[in-house]
Write an enzyme that holds these catalytic residues in place. Structure first.
Site, PDB file in Angstrom:
ATOM      1  N   LEU A  52      -2.678  -1.555   7.222  1.00 31.11           N
ATOM      2  CA  LEU A  52      -1.781  -2.429   6.456  1.00 31.11           C
ATOM      3  C   LEU A  52      -0.359  -2.359   7.000  1.00 31.11           C
ATOM      4  O   LEU A  52       0.421  -3.282   6.859  1.00 31.11           O
ATOM      5  CB  LEU A  52      -1.784  -2.026   4.979  1.00 31.11           C
ATOM      6  N   GLY A  53      -0.025  -1.225   7.608  1.00 32.46           N
ATOM      7  CA  GLY A  53       1.330  -1.094   8.143  1.00 32.46           C
ATOM      8  C   GLY A  53       1.519   0.238   8.826  1.00 32.46           C
ATOM      9  O   GLY A  53       0.733   1.171   8.628  1.00 32.46           O
ATOM     10  N   LYS A 112      -1.704   6.166   2.607  1.00 31.54           N
ATOM     11  CA  LYS A 112      -0.743   6.585   3.623  1.00 31.54           C
ATOM     12  C   LYS A 112      -1.121   7.975   4.104  1.00 31.54           C
ATOM     13  O   LYS A 112      -1.265   8.898   3.300  1.00 31.54           O
ATOM     14  CB  LYS A 112       0.678   6.580   3.050  1.00 31.54           C
ATOM     15  N   GLY A 155       3.847   7.858   9.187  1.00 31.89           N
ATOM     16  CA  GLY A 155       2.394   7.790   9.123  1.00 31.89           C
ATOM     17  C   GLY A 155       1.917   6.373   8.942  1.00 31.89           C
ATOM     18  O   GLY A 155       2.692   5.472   8.631  1.00 31.89           O
ATOM     19  N   LYS A 156       0.607   6.194   9.171  1.00 36.68           N
ATOM     20  CA  LYS A 156       0.099   4.825   9.039  1.00 36.68           C
ATOM     21  C   LYS A 156      -0.476   4.600   7.644  1.00 36.68           C
ATOM     22  O   LYS A 156      -0.840   5.541   6.937  1.00 36.68           O
ATOM     23  CB  LYS A 156      -0.936   4.529  10.118  1.00 36.68           C
ATOM     24  N   VAL A 157      -0.527   3.321   7.274  1.00 33.01           N
ATOM     25  CA  VAL A 157      -1.037   2.933   5.965  1.00 33.01           C
ATOM     26  C   VAL A 157      -2.297   2.102   6.193  1.00 33.01           C
ATOM     27  O   VAL A 157      -2.265   1.112   6.913  1.00 33.01           O
ATOM     28  CB  VAL A 157       0.012   2.113   5.186  1.00 33.01           C
ATOM     29  N   ASP A 192      16.508   4.286   2.405  1.00 35.68           N
ATOM     30  CA  ASP A 192      15.847   3.426   3.395  1.00 35.68           C
ATOM     31  C   ASP A 192      15.450   2.089   2.757  1.00 35.68           C
ATOM     32  O   ASP A 192      14.379   1.558   3.034  1.00 35.68           O
ATOM     33  CB  ASP A 192      14.623   4.153   3.970  1.00 35.68           C
ATOM     34  N   GLY A 210       4.336   3.155   9.265  1.00 32.90           N
ATOM     35  CA  GLY A 210       5.629   3.730   8.922  1.00 32.90           C
ATOM     36  C   GLY A 210       6.044   4.689  10.014  1.00 32.90           C
ATOM     37  O   GLY A 210       5.280   4.922  10.951  1.00 32.90           O
ATOM     38  N   ILE A 211       7.227   5.255   9.910  1.00 29.67           N
ATOM     39  CA  ILE A 211       7.673   6.213  10.918  1.00 29.67           C
ATOM     40  C   ILE A 211       6.891   7.504  10.776  1.00 29.67           C
ATOM     41  O   ILE A 211       6.581   8.162  11.748  1.00 29.67           O
ATOM     42  CB  ILE A 211       9.179   6.544  10.767  1.00 29.67           C
TER      43      ILE A 211
HETATM   44  N1  I85 Z   1      -0.038  -3.269   1.137  1.00 26.90           N
HETATM   45  N2  I85 Z   1       7.294  -0.586   5.849  1.00 26.90           N
HETATM   46  C1  I85 Z   1       6.623  -1.393   6.834  1.00 26.90           C
HETATM   47  C2  I85 Z   1       1.440  -1.425   1.740  1.00 26.90           C
HETATM   48  N3  I85 Z   1       0.331  -1.573  -0.354  1.00 26.90           N
HETATM   49  N4  I85 Z   1       3.508  -0.122   3.362  1.00 26.90           N
HETATM   50  C3  I85 Z   1       5.185   0.539   5.166  1.00 26.90           C
HETATM   51  N5  I85 Z   1       5.829   2.915   4.765  1.00 26.90           N
HETATM   52  C4  I85 Z   1       5.164   3.014   3.578  1.00 26.90           C
HETATM   53  C5  I85 Z   1       4.462  -0.289   6.225  1.00 26.90           C
HETATM   54  C6  I85 Z   1       5.390  -0.691   7.360  1.00 26.90           C
HETATM   55  C7  I85 Z   1       6.448  -0.203   4.721  1.00 26.90           C
HETATM   56  O1  I85 Z   1       5.295   4.002   2.869  1.00 26.90           O
HETATM   57  C8  I85 Z   1       4.335   0.731   3.936  1.00 26.90           C
HETATM   58  C9  I85 Z   1       4.332   1.904   3.201  1.00 26.90           C
HETATM   59  C10 I85 Z   1       3.459   1.735   2.125  1.00 26.90           C
HETATM   60  C11 I85 Z   1       2.972   0.436   2.258  1.00 26.90           C
HETATM   61  C12 I85 Z   1       2.044  -0.226   1.360  1.00 26.90           C
HETATM   62  C13 I85 Z   1       1.761   0.293   0.088  1.00 26.90           C
HETATM   63  C14 I85 Z   1       0.895  -0.394  -0.736  1.00 26.90           C
HETATM   64  C15 I85 Z   1       0.599  -2.081   0.860  1.00 26.90           C
HETATM   65  C16 I85 Z   1       5.539   1.906   5.749  1.00 26.90           C
HETATM   66  C17 I85 Z   1       0.114  -4.123   2.217  1.00 26.90           C
HETATM   67  C18 I85 Z   1      -0.693  -5.378   2.213  1.00 26.90           C
HETATM   68  C19 I85 Z   1      -1.966  -5.416   1.653  1.00 26.90           C
HETATM   69  C20 I85 Z   1      -2.710  -6.586   1.644  1.00 26.90           C
HETATM   70  C21 I85 Z   1      -2.184  -7.743   2.191  1.00 26.90           C
HETATM   71  C22 I85 Z   1      -0.917  -7.733   2.753  1.00 26.90           C
HETATM   72  C23 I85 Z   1      -0.176  -6.553   2.771  1.00 26.90           C
HETATM   73  O2  I85 Z   1       0.858  -3.876   3.121  1.00 26.90           O
HETATM   74  C24 I85 Z   1      -0.354  -8.983   3.344  1.00 26.90           C
HETATM   75  F1  I85 Z   1       0.080  -9.754   2.357  1.00 26.90           F
HETATM   76  F2  I85 Z   1       0.660  -8.755   4.134  1.00 26.90           F
HETATM   77  F3  I85 Z   1      -1.275  -9.621   4.001  1.00 26.90           F
END
Ligand code: I85
Length: 347
Positions: free
Chosen positions: A24-25, A47, A30-32, A140, A27-28
């Site tokens: 899903l993403g 995460k 760790g990965k999600v 942040d 981060g610095i």
């Molecule tokens: N769901 N900063 C950018 C994501 N649900 N994402 C990042 N640090 C974190 C990723 C890189 C934020 O702690 C991050 C963290 C936690 C999340 C997080 C938490 C809960 C999500 C780094 C999504 C998601 C899920 C389904 C669909 C979509 C996104 O990211 C999308 F709409 F984009 F298609």
């Protein structure tokens, strides 16, 4: 619930969740990835953090901050060996709506309005107030860490990633330690907490500025991530409200931004001052002035990565600068109460 009673589970996460390969993403720290609860079938975000003091702090502060409508909720934390390494596995509610500015870009044909911007700022301010009231500075706050719960119109905007969060002991707690009596306490003893919190307010100012026009207040001239010229402009607070984008934006909104982007952290507004402004408190009454935001975000979507990099770098600079201010002011201080404490601590 008392945060100190929360301990990560040591049972294998795979007893409770199916972990997917969908990232899903990144981060610095760790990965999600996506995961699914075996118990109720709910999709979650996981995460993965390598165990360290820093990772423990992230989890502890995020856990403590959970329970606010505008902060991504932690569901479970596991302390497991994963791929041969000790890891903290943080299961969060899954934010299906994606990032803040992506959603604004996809606003359809309708123009994004000043009232919508105020509603978004209100959500973020509720999160920041909750954090600052519980002695946490996030440090942040940036567009990538502001996520929507779903793609529905009633979706909630929530703040995530506590990788740089810091506990800020407030004046009342400091004064409760046996070394101080309030009559004699020096300002620098009460001071430090303010700097970390003021970093969050500066972020609010930048996010609010972008919401109202679609471009950031500070940017480099040559497209380089952060140029000396841009650094200088940030330090001197050199930004403006150019026309035509800002022509119809209310004076109240501009004044709020000025207060948030004040160069001197001492003069910057506090979250309580911001929350008591009419523009935030009565966001439902803010004029529905159409803004240029949606179309400008679409125009610059190519350069959006640069904008994000710039904001990350200036936040990093600010965290270091403010940490130095704090160390310096304590070292330079020759306050008798502080010396007494130094002797007690044996430092
Ligand atoms: N769901 N900063 C950018 C994501 N649900 N994402 C990042 N640090 C974190 C990723 C890189 C934020 O702690 C991050 C963290 C936690 C999340 C997080 C938490 C809960 C999500 C780094 C999504 C998601 C899920 C389904 C669909 C979509 C996104 O990211 C999308 F709409 F984009 F298609």
């Amino acid at each position: 619930m008392n945060s100190s009673t929360r301990i990560p589970k040591t049972t294998p996460i795979t007893d409770d969740y199916d972990i997917s390969n969908t990232v899903l993403g990144l981060g610095i720290n760790g990965k999600v990835v996506e995961c699914v609860s075996k118990k109720n079938g709910h999709r979650r975000a996981l995460k993965v953090l390598h165990d360290s003091v820093k990772a423990r702090r992230e989890v502890e502060l995020h856990w403590r901050a959970s329970g606010c409508l505008h902060i991504v909720e932690i569901i479970d934390v596991y302390d497991n060996t994963y791929g041969g390494k000790r890891c903290l596995l943080v299961v969060m509610e899954c934010m299906d709506g994606g990032e803040l500015f992506q959603r604004i870009q996809d606003n359809g044909d309708r123009a994004f309005t000043e009232r919508q911007a105020a509603e978004i700022m209100h959500s973020i301010c509720v999160a920041v107030k909750h954090l600052h009231d519980t002695n946490i500075a996030h440090r942040d706050i940036k567009p990538e860490n502001l996520l929507y719960s779903s793609s529905e119109p009633n979706a909630l905007l929530k703040l995530t990633d506590f990788g740089f969060a810091k506990e800020t002991l407030n004046a009342a707690d400091t004064l409760q330690t046996p070394c101080y009596t309030p009559y004699y306490v020096a300002p620098e003893v009460l001071g430090p907490e303010k700097y970390d919190k003021s970093c969050d307010i500066w972020s609010l100012g930048v996010v609010m500025y972008i919401l109202l026009c679609g471009f950031p207040p500070f940017y480099s001239n040559h497209g380089l991530a952060i140029s000396p010229g841009m650094k200088k402009r940030i330090r001197l607070g050199q930004y403006d409200f150019p026309e035509p984008e800002w022509s119809n934006v209310s004076a109240e909104a501009k004044n709020l931004i000025k207060g948030m982007l004040s160069v001197d952290p001492e003069k910057r507004l506090t979250i309580h001052q911001i929350m008591s402004s009419g523009w935030i408190r009565q966001f439902k009454a803010v004029p529905q002035t159409p803004l240029y935001t949606t179309s400008l975000l679409r125009d610059t979507s190519q350069a959006w990565g640069d904008v994000q990099d710039e904001m990350s770098r200036s936040l990093a600079t600010m965290r270091v600068d403010y940490d130095q201010v704090q160390i310096k002011s304590l070292e330079q201080s020759n306050n008798s109460l502080l010396n007494k404490r130094r002797n007690k601590v044996g430092a």
